[in-house]
Design a protein around this motif. Structure first.
Motif, PDB file in Angstrom:
ATOM      1  N   THR A 172       0.787  -1.285  -0.154  1.00 50.14           N
ATOM      2  CA  THR A 172      -0.084   0.000  -0.131  1.00 50.14           C
ATOM      3  C   THR A 172       1.081   1.201   0.024  1.00 50.14           C
ATOM      4  OG1 THR A 172      -0.152  -0.048   2.306  1.00 50.14           O
ATOM      5  CG2 THR A 172      -1.807  -1.110   1.151  1.00 50.14           C
ATOM      6  N   THR A 173       2.138   1.148  -0.011  1.00 48.39           N
ATOM      7  CA  THR A 173       2.970   2.318  -0.021  1.00 48.39           C
ATOM      8  C   THR A 173       4.049   1.868  -1.289  1.00 48.39           C
ATOM      9  OG1 THR A 173       4.647   1.905   1.661  1.00 48.39           O
ATOM     10  CG2 THR A 173       2.723   2.983   2.173  1.00 48.39           C
ATOM     11  N   ASP A 174       4.799   2.925  -1.456  1.00 47.71           N
ATOM     12  CA  ASP A 174       6.087   2.822  -2.195  1.00 47.71           C
ATOM     13  C   ASP A 174       7.482   2.442  -1.448  1.00 47.71           C
ATOM     14  OD1 ASP A 174       6.583   5.094  -1.028  1.00 47.71           O
ATOM     15  OD2 ASP A 174       6.784   6.557  -2.720  1.00 47.71           O
ATOM     16  N   VAL A 175       7.405   1.853  -0.139  1.00 49.53           N
ATOM     17  CA  VAL A 175       8.246   1.523   0.500  1.00 49.53           C
ATOM     18  C   VAL A 175       9.462   0.783  -0.065  1.00 49.53           C
ATOM     19  CG1 VAL A 175       7.163  -0.254   1.754  1.00 49.53           C
ATOM     20  CG2 VAL A 175       9.127   0.973   2.931  1.00 49.53           C
ATOM     21  N   ALA A 198       1.233   6.571  -0.924  1.00 46.17           N
ATOM     22  CA  ALA A 198       0.460   5.488  -0.977  1.00 46.17           C
ATOM     23  C   ALA A 198       0.478   5.044  -2.390  1.00 46.17           C
ATOM     24  CB  ALA A 198      -1.042   5.950  -0.499  1.00 46.17           C
ATOM     25  N   VAL A 199       0.066   3.793  -2.649  1.00 45.02           N
ATOM     26  CA  VAL A 199       0.046   3.080  -3.877  1.00 45.02           C
ATOM     27  C   VAL A 199      -1.271   2.426  -3.749  1.00 45.02           C
ATOM     28  CG1 VAL A 199       2.365   2.981  -4.653  1.00 45.02           C
ATOM     29  CG2 VAL A 199       1.270   1.062  -3.519  1.00 45.02           C
ATOM     30  N   GLU A 200      -1.995   1.858  -5.195  1.00 41.06           N
ATOM     31  CA  GLU A 200      -3.207   1.409  -5.238  1.00 41.06           C
ATOM     32  C   GLU A 200      -2.995  -0.064  -4.531  1.00 41.06           C
ATOM     33  OE1 GLU A 200      -6.652  -0.670  -5.700  1.00 41.06           O
ATOM     34  OE2 GLU A 200      -6.371   1.770  -5.546  1.00 41.06           O
ATOM     35  N   ARG A 201      -3.611  -0.587  -3.973  1.00 40.80           N
ATOM     36  CA  ARG A 201      -3.536  -1.990  -3.126  1.00 40.80           C
ATOM     37  C   ARG A 201      -3.896  -3.257  -4.232  1.00 40.80           C
ATOM     38  NH1 ARG A 201      -6.327  -5.598   0.156  1.00 40.80           N
ATOM     39  NH2 ARG A 201      -8.345  -4.479  -0.015  1.00 40.80           N
ATOM     40  N   VAL A 250      -7.427  -4.920 -10.336  1.00 41.96           N
ATOM     41  CA  VAL A 250      -8.739  -4.854 -10.299  1.00 41.96           C
ATOM     42  C   VAL A 250      -9.148  -3.342 -10.600  1.00 41.96           C
ATOM     43  CG1 VAL A 250     -10.832  -4.949  -8.708  1.00 41.96           C
ATOM     44  CG2 VAL A 250      -9.051  -6.416  -8.639  1.00 41.96           C
ATOM     45  N   ARG A 251      -8.390  -2.501  -9.954  1.00 43.75           N
ATOM     46  CA  ARG A 251      -8.605  -0.866 -10.248  1.00 43.75           C
ATOM     47  C   ARG A 251      -7.361  -0.447 -10.832  1.00 43.75           C
ATOM     48  NH1 ARG A 251     -11.384  -1.117  -4.325  1.00 43.75           N
ATOM     49  NH2 ARG A 251     -13.483  -2.143  -5.212  1.00 43.75           N
ATOM     50  N   PRO A 252      -7.101  -0.658 -11.962  1.00 47.22           N
ATOM     51  CA  PRO A 252      -6.025   0.105 -12.792  1.00 47.22           C
ATOM     52  C   PRO A 252      -6.112   1.751 -12.675  1.00 47.22           C
ATOM     53  CG  PRO A 252      -7.187  -1.036 -14.410  1.00 47.22           C
ATOM     54  CD  PRO A 252      -7.589  -1.306 -12.896  1.00 47.22           C
ATOM     55  N   HIS A 253      -7.426   2.019 -12.770  1.00 42.74           N
ATOM     56  CA  HIS A 253      -7.580   3.539 -12.972  1.00 42.74           C
ATOM     57  C   HIS A 253      -7.295   4.379 -11.654  1.00 42.74           C
ATOM     58  CE1 HIS A 253     -10.987   1.427 -11.188  1.00 42.74           C
ATOM     59  NE2 HIS A 253     -11.233   2.651 -10.538  1.00 42.74           N
ATOM     60  N   ASN A 254      -7.045   3.455 -10.746  1.00 41.29           N
ATOM     61  CA  ASN A 254      -6.360   4.223  -9.308  1.00 41.29           C
ATOM     62  C   ASN A 254      -4.898   4.426  -9.465  1.00 41.29           C
ATOM     63  OD1 ASN A 254      -8.857   4.430  -8.099  1.00 41.29           O
ATOM     64  ND2 ASN A 254      -8.542   3.084  -6.535  1.00 41.29           N
ATOM     65  N   THR A 255      -4.322   3.661 -10.144  1.00 37.03           N
ATOM     66  CA  THR A 255      -2.853   3.635 -10.127  1.00 37.03           C
ATOM     67  C   THR A 255      -2.131   4.883 -10.511  1.00 37.03           C
ATOM     68  OG1 THR A 255      -2.679   2.542 -12.425  1.00 37.03           O
ATOM     69  CG2 THR A 255      -2.717   1.002 -10.451  1.00 37.03           C
ATOM     70  N   ILE A 256      -2.971   5.800 -11.550  1.00 37.78           N
ATOM     71  CA  ILE A 256      -2.476   7.091 -11.840  1.00 37.78           C
ATOM     72  C   ILE A 256      -2.238   7.719 -10.515  1.00 37.78           C
ATOM     73  CG2 ILE A 256      -3.819   6.952 -13.822  1.00 37.78           C
ATOM     74  CD1 ILE A 256      -5.643   9.039 -12.899  1.00 37.78           C
ATOM     75  N   TYR A 257      -2.641   7.773  -9.400  1.00 39.98           N
ATOM     76  CA  TYR A 257      -2.533   8.376  -8.370  1.00 39.98           C
ATOM     77  C   TYR A 257      -1.553   7.989  -7.364  1.00 39.98           C
ATOM     78  CZ  TYR A 257      -7.375   9.714  -9.388  1.00 39.98           C
ATOM     79  OH  TYR A 257      -8.372  10.271 -10.196  1.00 39.98           O
ATOM     80  N   ASN A 258      -0.805   6.852  -7.958  1.00 44.35           N
ATOM     81  CA  ASN A 258       0.258   6.107  -7.067  1.00 44.35           C
ATOM     82  C   ASN A 258       1.431   7.277  -6.812  1.00 44.35           C
ATOM     83  OD1 ASN A 258      -0.925   3.689  -7.191  1.00 44.35           O
ATOM     84  ND2 ASN A 258       0.555   2.767  -8.292  1.00 44.35           N
ATOM     85  N   GLY A 259       1.717   7.260  -5.527  1.00 47.65           N
ATOM     86  CA  GLY A 259       2.937   8.380  -5.300  1.00 47.65           C
ATOM     87  C   GLY A 259       2.447   9.622  -5.019  1.00 47.65           C
ATOM     88  N   LEU A 260       1.183  10.000  -4.899  1.00 44.13           N
ATOM     89  CA  LEU A 260       0.806  11.351  -4.578  1.00 44.13           C
ATOM     90  C   LEU A 260       0.549  11.740  -3.226  1.00 44.13           C
ATOM     91  CD1 LEU A 260      -1.662  12.014  -7.729  1.00 44.13           C
ATOM     92  CD2 LEU A 260       0.798  12.636  -7.324  1.00 44.13           C
ATOM     93  N   PHE A 261      -0.099  10.703  -2.507  1.00 45.60           N
ATOM     94  CA  PHE A 261      -0.620  10.992  -1.204  1.00 45.60           C
ATOM     95  C   PHE A 261       0.022  10.318   0.083  1.00 45.60           C
ATOM     96  CE2 PHE A 261      -4.225  10.422  -4.168  1.00 45.60           C
ATOM     97  CZ  PHE A 261      -4.502  11.746  -4.565  1.00 45.60           C
ATOM     98  N   GLN A 262       0.316  11.127   1.152  1.00 47.57           N
ATOM     99  CA  GLN A 262       1.157  10.495   2.201  1.00 47.57           C
ATOM    100  C   GLN A 262       0.146   9.600   3.104  1.00 47.57           C
ATOM    101  OE1 GLN A 262       1.968  13.939   4.474  1.00 47.57           O
ATOM    102  NE2 GLN A 262       4.009  14.065   3.747  1.00 47.57           N
TER     103      GLN A 262
END
Length: 375
Positions: free
Chosen positions: A98-101, A139-142, A146-158
Motif C-alpha cells: 500500500t506504499t512505495d516503501v 500511497a499506492v493502489e493495493r 482490479v482497479r488500474p484507474h487508481n494507479t494514476i494516483y500512485n505516489g501522490l498521497f501521504q
C-alpha cells in the motif's frame, strides 16, 4: 465506454456513473424516509470503506475526502501504530502493498518476516518506522489489477495519522453542512499488545483529546477482537461494533482458549454475550444474506432480526461494484473487474433491515439507498 466519470473537488474519479445532485444528497434521501404506506423507514448509514477506495488509493486523505463528497456518512480508517506510538491509517501494519516503501533504498534493511495472528508475513511493518519516516512514503493502489484507474494516483498521497483523519472529517463536515463520523478499526490488537504497542489507550487518548469520547460522539469503534471493544468501552464508552467474519474465530479467543467462532457470535447466544459491551455487529455479507453453493444470493438470515431484538445494529461489509465481489446471479458479463448489479445487491440488504453498509464506492451506495428509500 464501459464507465463514465464523476467530477469532484479532487479531480476526475474514473469508474463511476454521473449521478444527479438529488441522488447524492443525504438531505434528499431524508425526504424519502417513509415507504408508500407512510411507514417511517430507518436511514441506513453509508460508510466510506477506507474512504472512496474504489476511486482513490485507500486510506489517504484524498480517498476520505472523495467519499464525503460522494455522500458517505462515515469514513473508515484502519488504525496501526508507528514505532514511536502514533496511530496511522493503513489496512495492515505490513505496508509493502500500500506504499512505495519497496522503492526506498534507505529502508531496504527494514524488510523482515513476522508472525501476525498466526500467519507468517514478509514485508515492511509500521511498527518498525517512526511517524517521520512513514511520512516520507507515498500511497499506492493495493489492487492494481482490479482497479488500474487508481494507479494514476500512485505516489501522490501521504500516509495519514488518525488525528489528520479526524481533522479532515470536521473540515469536510463544515464544508458540506453535516456531521461526518469516523469509524476506526483497531487492527491486530493482541499482536500489538504483545510487542508493547497497546492500541486501545492510544485510540482513547486521541478520541478524548478531540472531544469524541462518549455515547453521543459521531464515532463507531470496531474490531475483530471482542476484548479490544471491551477495553475501549471502559476507556471512552463510544459507540462500537464487533466485526464478524464467516470462517474462523477472533484471534483473542484463540489465544485465550475460548472455542467460540465468529459464526457462534452471530447466533442469539452470541449476540446476548455481545450486547453487554457493544452497540452492534459489523458482519461479513454472507452472515446477513446467505449464498448457495454456487454463489447465488439466497434469503436473509436471522441475524438482523436477532440483533434488532437485542437492541443491536447490523452493519455489513463490504459492498463493491466489481463482478468478482458480487453474488454469481448479479454479475454482468464474464470480466471479473467489470461492474455488476450492485444496486440490486444493496437493495436486498436494505430491504432486510440493514442499518449500515461499508462501501468502496460511496456514490453507488448512496444511489442504492436513494432507490430503496424512494421505493
Amino acid at each position: 465506454m464501459r464507465r463514465r466519470a464523476v467530477i469532484s473537488g479532487m479531480g476526475v474519479a474514473a469508474g463511476t456513473a454521473v449521478l444527479p445532485a438529488a441522488l447524492v444528497s443525504p438531505a434528499a434521501a431524508a425526504a424519502h424516509d417513509s415507504d408508500r404506506n407512510g411507514h417511517r423507514r430507518a436511514h441506513p448509514l453509508v460508510i466510506g470503506h477506507r474512504g472512496a477506495s474504489g476511486h482513490r488509493p485507500e486510506h489517504t486523505l484524498a480517498s476520505y475526502t472523495l467519499a464525503v463528497e460522494l455522500g458517505a456518512d462515515f469514513i473508515e480508517p484502519d488504525l496501526v501504530p508507528t514505532k514511536d506510538g502514533q496511530l496511522v491509517a493503513r489496512h495492515e501494519n505490513e505496508i509493502g502493498a500500500t506504499t512505495d516503501v519497496s522503492t526506498k533504498p534507505q529502508f531496504a534493511s527494514r524488510k523482515t518476516t513476522k508472525t501476525i495472528d498466526g500467519f507468517s508475513i514478509t514485508g515492511w511493518f509500521t511498527e518498525d518506522f517512526t511517524l517521520a519516516e512513514l511520512k516520507t512514503l507515498r500511497a499506492v493502489e493495493r489492487l492494481p489489477a482490479v482497479r488500474p484507474h487508481n494507479t494514476i494516483y500512485n505516489g501522490l498521497f501521504q500516509v495519514p495519522t488518525f488525528q489528520e483523519v479526524i481533522d479532515l472529517a470536521r473540515e469536510l463536515g463544515r464544508k458540506v453542512g453535516r456531521t461526518i463520523g469516523v469509524y476506526p478499526e483497531t487492527k491486530h490488537p493482541t499482536y500489538f499488545r504483545g510487542i508493547g504497542l497497546e492500541l486501545e489507550p492510544l485510540v482513547a487518548r486521541v478520541l478524548k483529546r478531540n472531544g469524541l469520547a462518549g455515547r453521543t460522539a459521531p464515532v463507531f469503534l470496531q474490531s475483530f477482537e471482542p476484548s479490544s471493544i471491551k477495553k475501549l468501552r471502559g476507556l471512552v464508552d463510544t459507540p462500537s461494533v464487533v466485526l464478524l467474519d464467516q470462517v474462523g474465530q477472533p484471534f483473542d479467543f484463540k489465544t485465550s482458549g475460548d472455542p467460540r467462532t465468529w459464526a457462534d457470535l452471530a447466533t442469539p447466544a452470541g449476540l446476548d454475550y455481545l450486547k453487554a459491551f457493544t452497540d452492534g455487529v459489523g458482519a461479513t455479507k454472507n452472515l446477513v444474506v446467505a449464498r448457495d453453493a454456487a454463489g447465488n444470493l439466497l434469503q436473509p438470515t436471522a441475524l438482523i432480526a436477532d440483533a434488532h431484538a437485542r437492541g443491536l445494529k447490523v452493519h455489513a461489509w463490504t459492498f463493491r461494484n466489481e463482478n468478482q465481489f458480487l453474488p454469481l446471479d448479479l454479475r454482468v458479463g464474464a470480466d471479473p473487474n467489470a461492474w455488476g448489479n450492485v444496486l440490486r445487491e444493496v437493495g436486498v440488504f436494505l430491504a432486510a433491515g440493514l442499518d449500515g453498509l461499508f462501501a468502496d464506492y460511496a456514490d453507488t451506495a448512496v444511489l442504492a439507498r436513494e432507490l430503496y428509500l424512494a421505493s
